[in-house]
Design an enzyme around this catalytic site. Structure first.
Site, PDB file in Angstrom:
ATOM      1  N   GLU A 195       0.862  -1.186   0.000  1.00 30.53           N
ATOM      2  CA  GLU A 195       0.000   0.000   0.000  1.00 30.53           C
ATOM      3  C   GLU A 195       0.898   1.234   0.000  1.00 30.53           C
ATOM      4  OE1 GLU A 195      -2.454   0.219   3.523  1.00 30.53           O
ATOM      5  OE2 GLU A 195      -3.276   2.183   2.960  1.00 30.53           O
TER       6      GLU A 195
ATOM      7  N   GLU B 129       4.641   4.692   4.057  1.00 30.06           N
ATOM      8  CA  GLU B 129       4.153   6.007   4.491  1.00 30.06           C
ATOM      9  C   GLU B 129       5.358   6.894   4.790  1.00 30.06           C
ATOM     10  OE1 GLU B 129       1.146   7.707   4.775  1.00 30.06           O
ATOM     11  OE2 GLU B 129       2.449   9.257   5.543  1.00 30.06           O
TER      12      GLU B 129
ATOM     13  N   ASP C  64      -2.833  12.274  -2.822  1.00 32.38           N
ATOM     14  CA  ASP C  64      -2.948  13.711  -3.079  1.00 32.38           C
ATOM     15  C   ASP C  64      -3.242  13.943  -4.568  1.00 32.38           C
ATOM     16  OD1 ASP C  64      -2.536  16.458  -3.370  1.00 32.38           O
ATOM     17  OD2 ASP C  64      -0.956  16.479  -1.848  1.00 32.38           O
TER      18      ASP C  64
ATOM     19  N   ASP D 290     -11.660  10.410  -3.535  1.00 32.51           N
ATOM     20  CA  ASP D 290     -12.824  11.304  -3.495  1.00 32.51           C
ATOM     21  C   ASP D 290     -12.770  12.258  -4.689  1.00 32.51           C
ATOM     22  OD1 ASP D 290     -10.405  12.371  -2.166  1.00 32.51           O
ATOM     23  OD2 ASP D 290     -11.569  14.226  -2.225  1.00 32.51           O
TER      24      ASP D 290
ATOM     25  N   THR E 139     -10.721   3.843   5.021  1.00 34.23           N
ATOM     26  CA  THR E 139      -9.489   4.536   5.403  1.00 34.23           C
ATOM     27  C   THR E 139      -9.894   5.767   6.229  1.00 34.23           C
ATOM     28  OG1 THR E 139      -9.291   6.167   3.634  1.00 34.23           O
ATOM     29  CG2 THR E 139      -8.624   3.924   3.095  1.00 34.23           C
TER      30      THR E 139
ATOM     31  N   PHE F  29      -9.237   8.941   5.566  1.00 33.10           N
ATOM     32  CA  PHE F  29      -9.755   9.986   4.676  1.00 33.10           C
ATOM     33  C   PHE F  29     -11.143   9.630   4.159  1.00 33.10           C
ATOM     34  CE2 PHE F  29      -6.720  13.413   3.416  1.00 33.10           C
ATOM     35  CZ  PHE F  29      -5.784  13.168   4.410  1.00 33.10           C
ATOM     36  N   GLU F  30     -11.337   8.367   3.905  1.00 30.71           N
ATOM     37  CA  GLU F  30     -12.640   7.917   3.395  1.00 30.71           C
ATOM     38  C   GLU F  30     -13.735   8.213   4.419  1.00 30.71           C
ATOM     39  OE1 GLU F  30     -12.314   3.872   2.256  1.00 30.71           O
ATOM     40  OE2 GLU F  30     -14.238   3.842   1.213  1.00 30.71           O
TER      41      GLU F  30
HETATM   42  C1  LIG Z   1      -4.264  12.042   1.585  1.00 29.99           C
HETATM   43  S1  LIG Z   1      -3.390  10.975   2.629  1.00 29.99           S
HETATM   44  C2  LIG Z   1      -4.342   9.471   2.580  1.00 29.99           C
HETATM   45  C3  LIG Z   1      -4.010   8.550   3.707  1.00 29.99           C
HETATM   46  C4  LIG Z   1      -4.759   7.232   3.712  1.00 29.99           C
HETATM   47  N1  LIG Z   1      -4.427   6.444   2.523  1.00 29.99           N
HETATM   48  C5  LIG Z   1      -6.243   7.455   3.805  1.00 29.99           C
HETATM   49  O1  LIG Z   1      -6.930   7.188   2.802  1.00 29.99           O
HETATM   50  O2  LIG Z   1      -6.714   7.875   4.851  1.00 29.99           O
HETATM   51  C6  LIG Z   1      -1.987  10.555   1.644  1.00 29.99           C
HETATM   52  C7  LIG Z   1      -0.897   9.884   2.448  1.00 29.99           C
HETATM   53  O3  LIG Z   1       0.133   9.501   1.559  1.00 29.99           O
HETATM   54  C8  LIG Z   1       1.390   9.817   2.132  1.00 29.99           C
HETATM   55  N2  LIG Z   1       2.283  10.027   0.996  1.00 29.99           N
HETATM   56  C9  LIG Z   1       2.294  11.074   0.150  1.00 29.99           C
HETATM   57  N3  LIG Z   1       3.211  10.921  -0.811  1.00 29.99           N
HETATM   58  C10 LIG Z   1       3.799   9.707  -0.573  1.00 29.99           C
HETATM   59  C11 LIG Z   1       4.823   8.978  -1.202  1.00 29.99           C
HETATM   60  N4  LIG Z   1       5.426   9.467  -2.278  1.00 29.99           N
HETATM   61  N5  LIG Z   1       5.185   7.782  -0.695  1.00 29.99           N
HETATM   62  C12 LIG Z   1       4.571   7.298   0.416  1.00 29.99           C
HETATM   63  N6  LIG Z   1       3.581   7.944   1.061  1.00 29.99           N
HETATM   64  C13 LIG Z   1       3.197   9.129   0.578  1.00 29.99           C
HETATM   65  C14 LIG Z   1       1.128  11.058   2.971  1.00 29.99           C
HETATM   66  O4  LIG Z   1       2.066  11.210   4.002  1.00 29.99           O
HETATM   67  C15 LIG Z   1      -0.284  10.791   3.481  1.00 29.99           C
HETATM   68  O5  LIG Z   1      -0.289  10.134   4.735  1.00 29.99           O
END
Ligand SMILES: C[S@@+](CC[C@H](N)C(=O)[O-])C[C@H]1O[C@@H](n2cnc3c(N)ncnc32)[C@H](O)[C@@H]1O
Length: 232
Positions: free
Chosen positions: A62, A87, A136, A170, A209, A211-212
């Site tokens: 993941e 992460e 993101d 989303d 998740t 965020f979900e």
């Molecule tokens: C918007 S959050 C979503 C977190 C989780 N997947 C959720 O749905 O609740 C995106 C996550 O990806 C991590 N992230 C961003 N760029 C990343 C990368 N290049 N490699 C690993 N993790 C990354 C961020 O630190 C953040 O915790």
């Protein structure tokens, strides 16, 4: 942690020393059985993650696992699957490990590393699937998104044939863009997609998740979902 140890420890994470460190940086050490941050150790398991987990169960990766709810939910539901969750954020990794230890999970590992570096520590055809949940969308800077052609070049190497990329978002435009991108890919096929996961046949087995939960409960936002299979 003494200044000397701290001095050596930061180099796992940063190119140059900093004035202030996130307090959770050193706290990653509290959970050696759940968190791996040393790149050399990770790289030494390339092609050998079965040895790390001590079994022949399928391995899923993941990217961007946040505070770990999805990884933990999947590992509880599917104990015969190993889950490597990648992460970047110290506190989120620490939280994930704390929650995993509380329920004594045996099939999860949290890795502090950029998801883009997967080919450095995952071997050929080593994984059975990849999850990317709510990445993101990089509005205005879409070229920074994780789901682009280079990700499929990585999957060409590390994903078994018949394995899948699972994507939830989303962000409606990100969903549409990934569907468009997948049309260009000769060895991948969209095998399932919906713009309303929670009113689809997949909702019953869906693991939420962080965020979900937020998008659903606070904003009543529809959740988009795609499964893309590697067909050759
Ligand atoms: C918007 S959050 C979503 C977190 C989780 N997947 C959720 O749905 O609740 C995106 C996550 O990806 C991590 N992230 C961003 N760029 C990343 C990368 N290049 N490699 C690993 N993790 C990354 C961020 O630190 C953040 O915790």
């Amino acid at each position: 942690m003494s200044d000397q140890i701290k001095k050596e420890y930061w180099s796992h994470f940063f190119k140059r020393p900093k004035k202030n460190y996130n307090p959770y940086m050193e706290r990653l050490k509290e959970y050696p059985e759940y968190i791996m941050y040393d790149k050399e150790i990770m790289d030494s398991y390339k092609g050998k993650w079965k040895e790390y987990f001590g079994n022949n169960n399928p391995i899923y990766v993941e990217i961007g696992s946040g505070s770990g709810n999805f990884a933990i939910g999947m590992c509880e539901k599917y104990p015969k699957v190993n889950h490597i969750a990648i992460e970047l954020r110290f506190k989120r990794l620490h939280t994930s490990a704390r929650k995993s230890k509380k329920i004594d999970l045996k099939n999860v590992l949290f890795i502090k590393r950029f998801g883009e570096e997967i080919p450095e520590f995952v071997g050929e055809n080593e994984i059975s699937g990849m999850y990317i949940n709510f990445p993101d969308p990089w509005e205005g800077n879409e070229r920074n998104r994780i789901i682009q052609l280079p990700l499929f070049e990585t999957l060409d190497k590390v994903l078994k044939i018949g394995g899948k990329l699972f994507f939830k978002t989303d962000h409606d435009a990100y969903y549409e863009d990934v569907l468009e991108l997948s049309k260009e890919l000769k060895n991948y096929k969209v095998v399932y997609n919906t713009c309303d996961l929670h009113n689809s046949e997949k909702s019953e087995n869906n693991i939420l998740t962080e965020f979900e939960e937020l998008f659903l409960n606070k904003f009543q936002k529809n959740i988009n979902y795609i499964e893309i299979e590697k067909i050759k």
